[in-house]
Design a protein around this motif. Structure first.
Motif, PDB file in Angstrom:
ATOM      1  N   ILE A  50      75.730  29.509  34.814  1.00  0.00           N
ATOM      2  CA  ILE A  50      77.187  29.672  34.721  1.00  0.00           C
ATOM      3  C   ILE A  50      77.858  28.304  34.689  1.00  0.00           C
ATOM      4  CG2 ILE A  50      79.226  30.453  36.014  1.00  0.00           C
ATOM      5  CD1 ILE A  50      77.459  32.880  36.868  1.00  0.00           C
ATOM      6  N   ALA A  51      77.347  27.396  35.539  1.00  0.00           N
ATOM      7  CA  ALA A  51      77.907  26.034  35.553  1.00  0.00           C
ATOM      8  C   ALA A  51      77.728  25.381  34.178  1.00  0.00           C
ATOM      9  CB  ALA A  51      77.216  25.214  36.624  1.00  0.00           C
ATOM     10  N   LEU A  52      76.541  25.598  33.610  1.00  0.00           N
ATOM     11  CA  LEU A  52      76.268  25.032  32.281  1.00  0.00           C
ATOM     12  C   LEU A  52      77.205  25.610  31.230  1.00  0.00           C
ATOM     13  CD1 LEU A  52      73.941  23.508  30.408  1.00  0.00           C
ATOM     14  CD2 LEU A  52      73.403  25.858  29.891  1.00  0.00           C
ATOM     15  N   LEU A  53      77.371  26.929  31.279  1.00  0.00           N
ATOM     16  CA  LEU A  53      78.234  27.586  30.292  1.00  0.00           C
ATOM     17  C   LEU A  53      79.681  27.134  30.441  1.00  0.00           C
ATOM     18  CD1 LEU A  53      76.762  31.204  30.388  1.00  0.00           C
ATOM     19  CD2 LEU A  53      76.554  29.560  28.543  1.00  0.00           C
ATOM     20  N   LEU A  54      80.125  27.004  31.703  1.00  0.00           N
ATOM     21  CA  LEU A  54      81.504  26.563  31.920  1.00  0.00           C
ATOM     22  C   LEU A  54      81.720  25.139  31.435  1.00  0.00           C
ATOM     23  CD1 LEU A  54      82.332  28.068  35.429  1.00  0.00           C
ATOM     24  CD2 LEU A  54      83.361  28.699  33.268  1.00  0.00           C
ATOM     25  N   ASN A  55      80.708  24.287  31.660  1.00  0.00           N
ATOM     26  CA  ASN A  55      80.856  22.886  31.250  1.00  0.00           C
ATOM     27  C   ASN A  55      80.763  22.689  29.748  1.00  0.00           C
ATOM     28  OD1 ASN A  55      81.161  22.035  33.872  1.00  0.00           O
ATOM     29  ND2 ASN A  55      78.967  21.725  34.181  1.00  0.00           N
ATOM     30  N   ASN A  56      79.897  23.491  29.114  1.00  0.00           N
ATOM     31  CA  ASN A  56      79.629  23.269  27.699  1.00  0.00           C
ATOM     32  C   ASN A  56      80.397  24.175  26.752  1.00  0.00           C
ATOM     33  OD1 ASN A  56      77.369  21.194  27.375  1.00  0.00           O
ATOM     34  ND2 ASN A  56      76.714  22.456  29.078  1.00  0.00           N
ATOM     35  N   CYS A  57      80.696  25.368  27.205  1.00  0.00           N
ATOM     36  CA  CYS A  57      81.317  26.322  26.292  1.00  0.00           C
ATOM     37  C   CYS A  57      82.815  26.472  26.531  1.00  0.00           C
ATOM     38  CB  CYS A  57      80.637  27.680  26.415  1.00  0.00           C
ATOM     39  SG  CYS A  57      78.895  27.619  26.084  1.00  0.00           S
ATOM     40  N   PHE A  58      83.353  25.771  27.543  1.00  0.00           N
ATOM     41  CA  PHE A  58      84.782  25.884  27.828  1.00  0.00           C
ATOM     42  C   PHE A  58      85.394  24.500  28.059  1.00  0.00           C
ATOM     43  CE2 PHE A  58      83.065  29.976  28.945  1.00  0.00           C
ATOM     44  CZ  PHE A  58      84.042  30.871  28.552  1.00  0.00           C
ATOM     45  N   ASN A  59      86.627  24.377  27.721  1.00  0.00           N
ATOM     46  CA  ASN A  59      87.399  23.176  28.068  1.00  0.00           C
ATOM     47  C   ASN A  59      88.246  23.522  29.277  1.00  0.00           C
ATOM     48  OD1 ASN A  59      86.582  21.487  25.891  1.00  0.00           O
ATOM     49  ND2 ASN A  59      87.878  22.721  24.540  1.00  0.00           N
ATOM     50  N   TYR A  60      88.108  22.713  30.312  1.00  0.00           N
ATOM     51  CA  TYR A  60      88.853  22.997  31.542  1.00  0.00           C
ATOM     52  C   TYR A  60      90.130  22.177  31.575  1.00  0.00           C
ATOM     53  CZ  TYR A  60      90.009  23.313  36.494  1.00  0.00           C
ATOM     54  OH  TYR A  60      90.656  23.516  37.675  1.00  0.00           O
ATOM     55  N   ASN A  61      91.222  22.865  31.846  1.00  0.00           N
ATOM     56  CA  ASN A  61      92.492  22.174  31.983  1.00  0.00           C
ATOM     57  C   ASN A  61      92.919  22.224  33.457  1.00  0.00           C
ATOM     58  OD1 ASN A  61      94.980  21.063  31.750  1.00  0.00           O
ATOM     59  ND2 ASN A  61      95.781  22.540  30.262  1.00  0.00           N
ATOM     60  N   PRO A  62      92.817  21.097  34.175  1.00  0.00           N
ATOM     61  CA  PRO A  62      93.125  21.128  35.619  1.00  0.00           C
ATOM     62  C   PRO A  62      94.591  21.391  35.928  1.00  0.00           C
ATOM     63  CG  PRO A  62      92.588  18.900  34.901  1.00  0.00           C
ATOM     64  CD  PRO A  62      92.416  19.777  33.721  1.00  0.00           C
ATOM     65  N   GLU A  63      95.459  21.155  34.942  1.00  0.00           N
ATOM     66  CA  GLU A  63      96.892  21.354  35.201  1.00  0.00           C
ATOM     67  C   GLU A  63      97.237  22.822  35.429  1.00  0.00           C
ATOM     68  OE1 GLU A  63      99.066  19.477  32.081  1.00  0.00           O
ATOM     69  OE2 GLU A  63      98.268  17.503  32.585  1.00  0.00           O
ATOM     70  N   ASP A  64      96.754  23.668  34.522  1.00  0.00           N
ATOM     71  CA  ASP A  64      97.044  25.096  34.706  1.00  0.00           C
ATOM     72  C   ASP A  64      95.817  25.872  35.212  1.00  0.00           C
ATOM     73  OD1 ASP A  64      95.567  24.896  32.467  1.00  0.00           O
ATOM     74  OD2 ASP A  64      97.056  25.728  31.096  1.00  0.00           O
TER      75      ASP A  64
END
Lengths: 70, 215
Positions: B41-55
């Motif tokens: 899941i960590a891998l998928l979140l890091n590689n398949c998603f762009n995280y926006n810390p603002e929202d």
């Protein structure tokens, strides 16, 4: 990486066998009936390659952990 | 080098419930799988998603795919041969839809052991129902399926040289004991067809339109 999968050809609906791993590395898969070619476009190749690299790294580390436990 | 004392496994497993003997290895597999899933899941979140810390949102990364097909274009010359052209159609697919989500899952677990049943206790707490059937004969029906209580006590048996059947069986040993051969095979449920459905959806929506004939 994983088993061969199939997607229906957008043109003639014939099943096109493809391997996700190879697809992400840039391989092209053609329909056996109408010869339409499905591939990842060059614009996204870097992104896909990076994802595959990270995945392989995770796979290797899991394998190492498994071997160490033995 | 430390010398390990020789341990008789049958002795060690003599006080464990049969339920636990079967379920504990399965539970440890589930725990291992859970750890692997967390990493994936960590891998998928890091590689398949762009995280926006603002929202605090994860936006899926999208990759571009292409379908190349040959199209017969009508000739511009009257009664001329049609031209064969390569038409490339581009469509976007979320990267996660192509990723092998559970490729690190444990394929199957096989638990296989024999148990010597030393003695068993059977208590029938079922009700006895008296019933008249259509022929007028009286019969006593004992409801044993849900109401009887059976307890077995035993120990894990030493393996015999002969190959055990895959089917659980009960057999006598020395006319005193009985043994069960327990063979459990567990595996993951098949993946949903989500990935292929998404690709199918995209590919179905890009059916090329035929070019109109130029007048």
């Amino acid at each position: 990486m994983i088993n061969e999968q199939k997607i229906p050809c957008p043109v003639c609906k014939t099943q096109i066998p493809f391997d996700v791993s190879l697809l992400l590395q840039g391989a092209k898969f053609s329909c056996p009936k109408c010869q339409s070619v499905v591939a990842i476009s060059n614009n996204s190749m870097t992104q896909a390659e990076e994802a595959v690299k990270q995945y392989e790294k995770l796979k290797q580390s899991s394998k190492k952990q498994k071997d160490t436990r033995r | 080098m430390a010398i390990r004392p020789k341990i008789d496994s049958t002795y060690n497993f003599s006080g464990i419930l049969i339920d636990d003997l079967v379920s504990l290895p399965l539970l440890s597999v589930v725990r291992s799988e859970s750890k692997m899933s967390e990493e994936q899941i960590a891998l998928l979140l890091n590689n398949c998603f762009n995280y926006n810390p603002e929202d605090n949102y994860f936006t899926p990364k999208v990759i571009e795919m292409s379908v190349t097909r040959s199209v017969l274009q009508p000739s511009t010359i009257p009664d001329g041969e049609p031209n064969l052209e390569q038409i490339v159609t581009y469509f976007n697919v979320p990267l996660i839809s192509l990723f092998p989500i559970n490729a690190l899952a444990i394929q199957s677990v096989k638990i296989d052991f024999d148990i010597d049943i030393l003695w068993q206790y059977n208590e029938n707490v079922g009700a006895i129902e008296e019933r008249n059937d259509s022929l007028g004969a009286r019969s006593l029906i004992e409801q044993t399926a849900e109401n009887s209580k059976v307890e077995m006590f035993g120990k894990v048996a030493k393996r015999k040289n002969s190959v055990a059947n895959n089917v659980s069986e009960m057999e006598g040993i020395d006319g005193m004991n009985s043994s069960y051969s327990i063979d459990v095979l567990a595996g993951p449920l098949p993946l949903s067809k989500g990935i292929l459905s998404i690709i199918d959806l995209y590919t179905s929506a890009i059916d090329p339109v035929e070019m109109p004939e130029e007048v």
